[in-house]
Scaffold this motif. Sequence first.
Motif, PDB file in Angstrom:
ATOM      1  N   PRO A  13       6.627   8.205  22.975  1.00 48.41           N
ATOM      2  CA  PRO A  13       8.355   8.234  22.977  1.00 48.41           C
ATOM      3  C   PRO A  13       8.585   9.461  23.132  1.00 48.41           C
ATOM      4  O   PRO A  13       9.733  10.009  23.616  1.00 48.41           O
ATOM      5  N   TYR A  14       7.945  10.833  22.843  1.00 49.62           N
ATOM      6  CA  TYR A  14       8.349  12.075  22.802  1.00 49.62           C
ATOM      7  C   TYR A  14       8.385  12.563  24.108  1.00 49.62           C
ATOM      8  O   TYR A  14       9.630  13.051  24.781  1.00 49.62           O
ATOM      9  N   GLY A  15       7.360  12.361  24.913  1.00 45.72           N
ATOM     10  CA  GLY A  15       7.198  12.599  26.158  1.00 45.72           C
ATOM     11  C   GLY A  15       8.354  11.998  27.150  1.00 45.72           C
ATOM     12  O   GLY A  15       8.941  12.682  28.113  1.00 45.72           O
ATOM     13  N   ARG A  16       8.126  10.881  26.896  1.00 46.90           N
ATOM     14  CA  ARG A  16       9.227  10.162  27.862  1.00 46.90           C
ATOM     15  C   ARG A  16      10.826  10.542  27.596  1.00 46.90           C
ATOM     16  O   ARG A  16      11.588  10.581  28.450  1.00 46.90           O
ATOM     17  N   SER A  17      11.053  10.746  26.113  1.00 49.73           N
ATOM     18  CA  SER A  17      12.373  11.213  25.852  1.00 49.73           C
ATOM     19  C   SER A  17      12.705  12.493  26.650  1.00 49.73           C
ATOM     20  O   SER A  17      13.775  12.651  27.088  1.00 49.73           O
ATOM     21  N   ILE A  18      11.712  13.351  26.447  1.00 46.63           N
ATOM     22  CA  ILE A  18      11.889  14.656  26.951  1.00 46.63           C
ATOM     23  C   ILE A  18      12.257  14.596  28.477  1.00 46.63           C
ATOM     24  O   ILE A  18      13.013  15.264  29.036  1.00 46.63           O
ATOM     25  N   ALA A  19      11.477  13.870  29.141  1.00 45.59           N
ATOM     26  CA  ALA A  19      11.410  13.407  30.789  1.00 45.59           C
ATOM     27  C   ALA A  19      12.581  13.106  30.975  1.00 45.59           C
ATOM     28  O   ALA A  19      13.162  13.718  32.170  1.00 45.59           O
ATOM     29  N   HIS A  21      15.585  13.431  29.486  1.00 47.35           N
ATOM     30  CA  HIS A  21      16.611  14.430  29.500  1.00 47.35           C
ATOM     31  C   HIS A  21      16.584  15.433  30.570  1.00 47.35           C
ATOM     32  O   HIS A  21      17.634  15.846  31.217  1.00 47.35           O
ATOM     33  N   ALA A  22      15.079  15.835  30.707  1.00 43.20           N
ATOM     34  CA  ALA A  22      15.017  16.873  31.869  1.00 43.20           C
ATOM     35  C   ALA A  22      15.418  16.342  33.198  1.00 43.20           C
ATOM     36  O   ALA A  22      16.126  17.098  33.855  1.00 43.20           O
ATOM     37  N   THR A  23      15.246  15.007  33.390  1.00 42.44           N
ATOM     38  CA  THR A  23      15.640  14.343  34.940  1.00 42.44           C
ATOM     39  C   THR A  23      17.192  14.309  34.789  1.00 42.44           C
ATOM     40  O   THR A  23      17.612  14.604  36.007  1.00 42.44           O
ATOM     41  N   ALA A  24      17.937  14.063  33.911  1.00 43.27           N
ATOM     42  CA  ALA A  24      19.359  13.908  33.701  1.00 43.27           C
ATOM     43  C   ALA A  24      19.813  15.377  34.044  1.00 43.27           C
ATOM     44  O   ALA A  24      20.856  15.274  34.805  1.00 43.27           O
ATOM     45  N   ALA A  25      19.266  16.347  33.588  1.00 44.37           N
ATOM     46  CA  ALA A  25      19.567  18.055  33.785  1.00 44.37           C
ATOM     47  C   ALA A  25      19.416  18.255  35.072  1.00 44.37           C
ATOM     48  O   ALA A  25      19.690  19.520  35.371  1.00 44.37           O
ATOM     49  N   GLY A  26      18.662  17.596  36.008  1.00 50.14           N
ATOM     50  CA  GLY A  26      18.219  17.992  37.451  1.00 50.14           C
ATOM     51  C   GLY A  26      17.075  19.067  37.459  1.00 50.14           C
ATOM     52  O   GLY A  26      16.835  19.644  38.265  1.00 50.14           O
ATOM     53  N   GLU A 184      14.622  11.591  19.989  1.00 51.54           N
ATOM     54  CA  GLU A 184      15.862  11.821  20.614  1.00 51.54           C
ATOM     55  C   GLU A 184      16.461  13.555  19.994  1.00 51.54           C
ATOM     56  O   GLU A 184      16.736  14.222  20.801  1.00 51.54           O
ATOM     57  N   PHE A 185      16.327  13.793  18.775  1.00 50.83           N
ATOM     58  CA  PHE A 185      16.510  14.904  18.126  1.00 50.83           C
ATOM     59  C   PHE A 185      15.529  16.037  18.842  1.00 50.83           C
ATOM     60  O   PHE A 185      15.984  17.185  19.238  1.00 50.83           O
ATOM     61  N   THR A 186      14.128  15.881  19.083  1.00 52.36           N
ATOM     62  CA  THR A 186      13.505  16.666  19.843  1.00 52.36           C
ATOM     63  C   THR A 186      13.794  16.935  21.186  1.00 52.36           C
ATOM     64  O   THR A 186      13.733  18.208  21.437  1.00 52.36           O
ATOM     65  N   ALA A 187      13.875  15.833  21.781  1.00 53.98           N
ATOM     66  CA  ALA A 187      14.406  15.965  23.338  1.00 53.98           C
ATOM     67  C   ALA A 187      15.609  17.004  23.480  1.00 53.98           C
ATOM     68  O   ALA A 187      15.534  17.839  24.258  1.00 53.98           O
ATOM     69  N   ARG A 188      16.508  16.962  22.708  1.00 58.28           N
ATOM     70  CA  ARG A 188      17.769  17.585  23.169  1.00 58.28           C
ATOM     71  C   ARG A 188      17.584  18.976  22.513  1.00 58.28           C
ATOM     72  O   ARG A 188      17.821  19.859  23.346  1.00 58.28           O
ATOM     73  N   ARG A 189      16.640  19.373  21.597  1.00 58.25           N
ATOM     74  CA  ARG A 189      16.367  20.819  20.982  1.00 58.25           C
ATOM     75  C   ARG A 189      15.517  21.345  22.155  1.00 58.25           C
ATOM     76  O   ARG A 189      15.690  22.488  22.573  1.00 58.25           O
ATOM     77  N   VAL A 190      14.271  20.588  22.525  1.00 57.39           N
ATOM     78  CA  VAL A 190      13.442  20.996  23.598  1.00 57.39           C
ATOM     79  C   VAL A 190      14.267  21.618  24.927  1.00 57.39           C
ATOM     80  O   VAL A 190      13.966  22.719  25.721  1.00 57.39           O
ATOM     81  N   LEU A 191      15.092  20.552  25.485  1.00 54.89           N
ATOM     82  CA  LEU A 191      15.763  20.899  26.444  1.00 54.89           C
ATOM     83  C   LEU A 191      16.628  22.371  26.558  1.00 54.89           C
ATOM     84  O   LEU A 191      16.666  22.967  27.406  1.00 54.89           O
ATOM     85  N   ARG A 192      17.134  22.391  25.422  1.00 56.39           N
ATOM     86  CA  ARG A 192      17.882  23.686  25.216  1.00 56.39           C
ATOM     87  C   ARG A 192      17.016  24.853  25.395  1.00 56.39           C
ATOM     88  O   ARG A 192      17.317  26.185  25.947  1.00 56.39           O
ATOM     89  N   GLY A 193      15.812  24.965  24.902  1.00 52.18           N
ATOM     90  CA  GLY A 193      14.782  25.852  24.984  1.00 52.18           C
ATOM     91  C   GLY A 193      14.464  25.995  26.352  1.00 52.18           C
ATOM     92  O   GLY A 193      14.218  27.320  26.801  1.00 52.18           O
TER      93      GLY A 193
END
Length: 203
Positions: A13-19, A21-26, A184-193
Motif C-alpha cells: 500500500p505504501y509503494g503503490r500510493s507513492i507511485a 502520486h508520482a505518476t500524477a506529478a509526471g 496517503e500521509f506518507t505519499a504526500r510528504r515523500v513526493l515533496r521531498g
Amino acid sequence: MYEYDLIVVGAGPYGRSIAAHATAAGLRLRLLGRRTRRAADGRTVTAVRPYGRDGFEVVTEDGESLRTRTVVLALGPARFTELPSDAGEFRRVAAHRDRFRAAHPALFRRLPTVVRLLLTDHENTGTDRVTLLSMPVRRRLSRTPDAPPWVDTRFESAHPGLFFAGLLTAAFFGPAIRSAHGAEFTARRVLRGVHRRLGRRQR
C-alpha cells in the motif's frame, strides 16, 4: 544518465500510493515489488547503491541495472521479521493503541526523539536488516545498526535522495505508519521531498 526520476521498491500500500502520486506529478517512475498489481514490475530488487554524483543504481534479481535520481524503500514487515500468525489483528491493535498517535503522525514526529522511541514498539527493523543497501550506506542511516533509519519530515534519510516508507519509519511517525492508514500521509510528504531533491516545484 538517469532513466528515472524515482524508483519505488515495494508494491504494498505504501509503494503503490507513492507511485500513484508520482505518476500524477509526471515523474519518470518505476515501481518494483512482489505484491504487484499490473502497474508494478514483479521482480525482486537485490541491490540499491549510489551511482554518479547524486543518484542510485537499482539492480533486479535477473541482473538488470536501473539508474535513478531518487529511491523510496517501501519495504513491508516480511523483509525484516516474522509476524504473529494473526498479522491483521496485530496491525489493528498497534494502530489503535493510542488514537492520538495513530491519527496525527505529523505531531508525533515533533516529539523529542527519546519520547518517540519510548512510545514505539521496536520490531527488529534496524538498518542492519536492510541488506539490499551497501554497508557504507547503511552506516550513514542511523547511529546504531539495530536502530531504524533516521528520516526527516519528508521521509528522506541521512543519505540524500534515499527515502523510506512504511514500517521502518514508525519510530518517527507513530502507529499510523504500521498499517495502510498512513500511506496517503506518507505519499504526500515523500513526493515533496522527491521534488525538492530533483529541484522541481511540486504541481
